[in-house]
Design a protein around this motif. Structure first.
Motif, PDB file in Angstrom:
ATOM      1  N   PRO A 224       0.818  -1.224   0.000  1.00 39.52           N
ATOM      2  CA  PRO A 224       0.000   0.000   0.000  1.00 39.52           C
ATOM      3  C   PRO A 224       0.846   1.265   0.000  1.00 39.52           C
ATOM      4  CG  PRO A 224      -0.794  -1.558   1.646  1.00 39.52           C
ATOM      5  CD  PRO A 224       0.527  -2.077   1.163  1.00 39.52           C
ATOM      6  N   GLY A 225       0.302   2.290  -0.601  1.00 40.26           N
ATOM      7  CA  GLY A 225       0.991   3.576  -0.645  1.00 40.26           C
ATOM      8  C   GLY A 225       0.123   4.747  -0.256  1.00 40.26           C
ATOM      9  N   ASP A 226      -1.128   4.480   0.126  1.00 34.83           N
ATOM     10  CA  ASP A 226      -2.013   5.569   0.542  1.00 34.83           C
ATOM     11  C   ASP A 226      -1.823   5.839   2.029  1.00 34.83           C
ATOM     12  OD1 ASP A 226      -4.198   3.962   2.096  1.00 34.83           O
ATOM     13  OD2 ASP A 226      -3.944   2.875   0.199  1.00 34.83           O
ATOM     14  N   SER A 227      -2.611   6.764   2.558  1.00 42.74           N
ATOM     15  CA  SER A 227      -2.378   7.261   3.908  1.00 42.74           C
ATOM     16  C   SER A 227      -3.342   6.743   4.960  1.00 42.74           C
ATOM     17  CB  SER A 227      -2.420   8.798   3.913  1.00 42.74           C
ATOM     18  OG  SER A 227      -1.353   9.332   3.153  1.00 42.74           O
ATOM     19  N   ILE A 228      -4.251   5.825   4.612  1.00 42.31           N
ATOM     20  CA  ILE A 228      -5.170   5.341   5.633  1.00 42.31           C
ATOM     21  C   ILE A 228      -4.392   4.528   6.668  1.00 42.31           C
ATOM     22  CG2 ILE A 228      -7.073   5.303   3.976  1.00 42.31           C
ATOM     23  CD1 ILE A 228      -6.931   2.224   4.085  1.00 42.31           C
ATOM     24  N   PRO A 229      -4.894   4.437   7.906  1.00 41.02           N
ATOM     25  CA  PRO A 229      -4.140   3.741   8.956  1.00 41.02           C
ATOM     26  C   PRO A 229      -3.750   2.308   8.607  1.00 41.02           C
ATOM     27  CG  PRO A 229      -5.930   4.998   9.925  1.00 41.02           C
ATOM     28  CD  PRO A 229      -6.113   5.089   8.440  1.00 41.02           C
ATOM     29  N   ALA A 230      -4.667   1.560   7.970  1.00 44.95           N
ATOM     30  CA  ALA A 230      -4.366   0.170   7.627  1.00 44.95           C
ATOM     31  C   ALA A 230      -3.194   0.085   6.656  1.00 44.95           C
ATOM     32  CB  ALA A 230      -5.603  -0.494   7.030  1.00 44.95           C
ATOM     33  N   SER A 231      -3.152   0.982   5.682  1.00 49.55           N
ATOM     34  CA  SER A 231      -2.072   0.958   4.695  1.00 49.55           C
ATOM     35  C   SER A 231      -0.740   1.358   5.302  1.00 49.55           C
ATOM     36  CB  SER A 231      -2.422   1.889   3.530  1.00 49.55           C
ATOM     37  OG  SER A 231      -3.558   1.429   2.842  1.00 49.55           O
ATOM     38  N   ARG A 232      -0.765   2.399   6.153  1.00 52.02           N
ATOM     39  CA  ARG A 232       0.476   2.793   6.821  1.00 52.02           C
ATOM     40  C   ARG A 232       1.000   1.677   7.716  1.00 52.02           C
ATOM     41  NH1 ARG A 232      -0.852   6.476  10.248  1.00 52.02           N
ATOM     42  NH2 ARG A 232      -3.003   6.957   9.637  1.00 52.02           N
ATOM     43  N   PHE A 233       0.092   0.986   8.391  1.00 50.23           N
ATOM     44  CA  PHE A 233       0.497  -0.126   9.246  1.00 50.23           C
ATOM     45  C   PHE A 233       1.215  -1.204   8.431  1.00 50.23           C
ATOM     46  CE2 PHE A 233       0.377  -3.831  11.848  1.00 50.23           C
ATOM     47  CZ  PHE A 233       0.241  -3.412  13.166  1.00 50.23           C
ATOM     48  N   VAL A 234       0.599  -1.613   7.324  1.00 48.78           N
ATOM     49  CA  VAL A 234       1.187  -2.664   6.488  1.00 48.78           C
ATOM     50  C   VAL A 234       2.546  -2.230   5.942  1.00 48.78           C
ATOM     51  CG1 VAL A 234       0.934  -3.954   4.334  1.00 48.78           C
ATOM     52  CG2 VAL A 234      -1.030  -3.687   5.869  1.00 48.78           C
ATOM     53  N   LYS A 235       2.632  -1.015   5.418  1.00 44.70           N
ATOM     54  CA  LYS A 235       3.878  -0.579   4.794  1.00 44.70           C
ATOM     55  C   LYS A 235       5.016  -0.499   5.795  1.00 44.70           C
ATOM     56  CE  LYS A 235       5.835   2.646   1.480  1.00 44.70           C
ATOM     57  NZ  LYS A 235       5.578   3.776   0.554  1.00 44.70           N
ATOM     58  N   VAL A 236       4.749   0.081   6.975  1.00 41.26           N
ATOM     59  CA  VAL A 236       5.812   0.215   7.967  1.00 41.26           C
ATOM     60  C   VAL A 236       6.201  -1.147   8.537  1.00 41.26           C
ATOM     61  CG1 VAL A 236       6.423   1.225  10.196  1.00 41.26           C
ATOM     62  CG2 VAL A 236       5.239   2.593   8.490  1.00 41.26           C
ATOM     63  N   ALA A 237       5.218  -2.030   8.746  1.00 36.83           N
ATOM     64  CA  ALA A 237       5.541  -3.378   9.228  1.00 36.83           C
ATOM     65  C   ALA A 237       6.418  -4.118   8.223  1.00 36.83           C
ATOM     66  CB  ALA A 237       4.260  -4.155   9.497  1.00 36.83           C
ATOM     67  N   TYR A 238       6.094  -3.977   6.932  1.00 34.78           N
ATOM     68  CA  TYR A 238       6.881  -4.626   5.869  1.00 34.78           C
ATOM     69  C   TYR A 238       8.303  -4.067   5.820  1.00 34.78           C
ATOM     70  CZ  TYR A 238       8.419  -5.753   1.112  1.00 34.78           C
ATOM     71  OH  TYR A 238       9.139  -6.177   0.025  1.00 34.78           O
ATOM     72  N   LEU A 239       8.431  -2.747   5.855  1.00 39.22           N
ATOM     73  CA  LEU A 239       9.759  -2.146   5.796  1.00 39.22           C
ATOM     74  C   LEU A 239      10.566  -2.452   7.055  1.00 39.22           C
ATOM     75  CD1 LEU A 239       8.860   1.341   4.272  1.00 39.22           C
ATOM     76  CD2 LEU A 239       9.833  -0.646   3.095  1.00 39.22           C
ATOM     77  N   ASN A 240       9.914  -2.445   8.209  1.00 37.83           N
ATOM     78  CA  ASN A 240      10.611  -2.741   9.458  1.00 37.83           C
ATOM     79  C   ASN A 240      11.123  -4.173   9.477  1.00 37.83           C
ATOM     80  OD1 ASN A 240      11.545  -1.852  11.986  1.00 37.83           O
ATOM     81  ND2 ASN A 240       9.769  -2.672  13.051  1.00 37.83           N
ATOM     82  N   ALA A 241      10.375  -5.081   8.833  1.00 32.79           N
ATOM     83  CA  ALA A 241      10.771  -6.483   8.793  1.00 32.79           C
ATOM     84  C   ALA A 241      11.901  -6.741   7.793  1.00 32.79           C
ATOM     85  CB  ALA A 241       9.567  -7.353   8.441  1.00 32.79           C
TER      86      ALA A 241
END
Length: 321
Positions: A224-241
């Protein structure tokens, strides 16, 4: 602060030596005039439902002063336990009054109470078992913010949410928190992205037609690349991992800001329910390696920092930077 709709993203990780890097983006429609604040040892802690106390350890973070009371958005104590409050509207529920047999407090008191009472997540989990948050504002003109919290030390992290089902504490292995819905929903939603990988896709044959990836990054197609909370959660979790482990303070601070800036809201890209532009006002990160709080703002990307010192930890009043 009435009517302001706050969004945000929290993050934590460890470096190769086990040091904690912890912080957040604050996304809001306007700044509060927030500053880095150091609350010293031996500072008065008034409570609405508990006996008043004093700090025995220093606390640093970003926030505002309400009279003599530090109101933090995120903070960490001198022993390395950190907390950040993130918006949780329509899900957060605080009781109308204190509940017998519980440790009752107003939500705005929670962060300072936690910083003073505990030094590790393990200790905090035990103390949170009897906690109840009461719908009591700091002042009539400052209504209670509907928050949930990410709490971290160098070993582990938890999420604290109080809903109509009561107060819950969830282990947070991904080291991320955003906003609605509740934390269990976000964890279930991550399973929809199990196919994401940093490795590029390979060429395939579809009935004699060669299907070749166009460019790099094809393994993460669908991130995801949009700004909704669910998308930000997925993107940051993926990058952090998947962000490689790096060595040294400078590289780890860069890692932290690289991850959170990837979900920062650019001014003009999001208009909230009140018709206001919402954007990432600041990104802040605390390093336990050097006891330093790093931050920059939407209109000034120069990295600034404030460090715990003997002077500010033992001052006779709050130090504001």
């Amino acid at each position: 602060m009435k009517g302001v709709f706050i969004m945000c993203t929290g993050l934590r990780f460890n470096d190769s030596e086990g040091n904690l890097y912890f912080g957040r983006n604050l996304d809001v429609e306007s700044t509060y005039g927030e500053k880095v604040i150091v609350t010293p040892r031996n500072y008065e802690l008034p409570y609405k439902f508990l006996e008043n106390g004093k700090t025995t350890k220093a606390i640093i973070g970003m926030g505002i002063m309400a009279g003599d009371y530090p109101m933090y958005f995120d903070c960490i104590n001198e022993n390395g336990l950190g907390i950040a409050g993130l918006n949780f509207p329509r899900y957060a529920y605080f009781t109308e009054g204190p509940v017998d047999g519980k440790t009752n407090m107003a939500p705005y008191e929670f962060m300072l109470w936690l910083m003073e009472e505990f030094d590790t997540v393990e200790e905090a989990k035990k103390g949170l078992a009897n906690l109840n948050l009461v719908d009591a504002p700091f002042a009539p003109q400052m209504p209670v913010a509907p928050l949930h919290w990410i709490i971290s030390d160098k070993k582990e992290s938890v999420v604290v949410e109080q809903t109509k089902d009561g107060l819950k504490v969830y282990d947070n292995h991904v080291g991320v928190l955003t906003n609605n819905p509740d934390y269990p929903w976000h964890m279930t939603n991550l399973n929809n992205y199990a196919g994401l990988t940093p490795n590029d896709a390979t060429t395939h044959d579809w009935n004699g037609q060669e299907i070749r990836p166009l460019g790099v990054g094809t393994g993460s197609l669908g991130l995801p690349g949009d700004s909704i909370p669910a998308s930000r959660f997925v993107k940051v979790a993926y990058l952090n991992a998947n962000y490689p482990t790096v060595d040294g303070e400078k590289a780890n601070v860069a890692k932290f800001f690289n991850i959170l800036k990837s979900v920062a809201m650019v001014d003009g890209s999001v208009i909230n329910e009140q018709g206001k532009d919402e954007y990432t006002v600041y990104t802040g990160c605390f390093s336990t390696k050097t006891n330093t709080y790093y931050y920059n703002r939407f209109d000034d990307f120069e990295m600034k920092s404030v460090q715990f010192t003997e002077e500010n930890m033992n001052a006779d009043k709050v130090t504001i930077y």
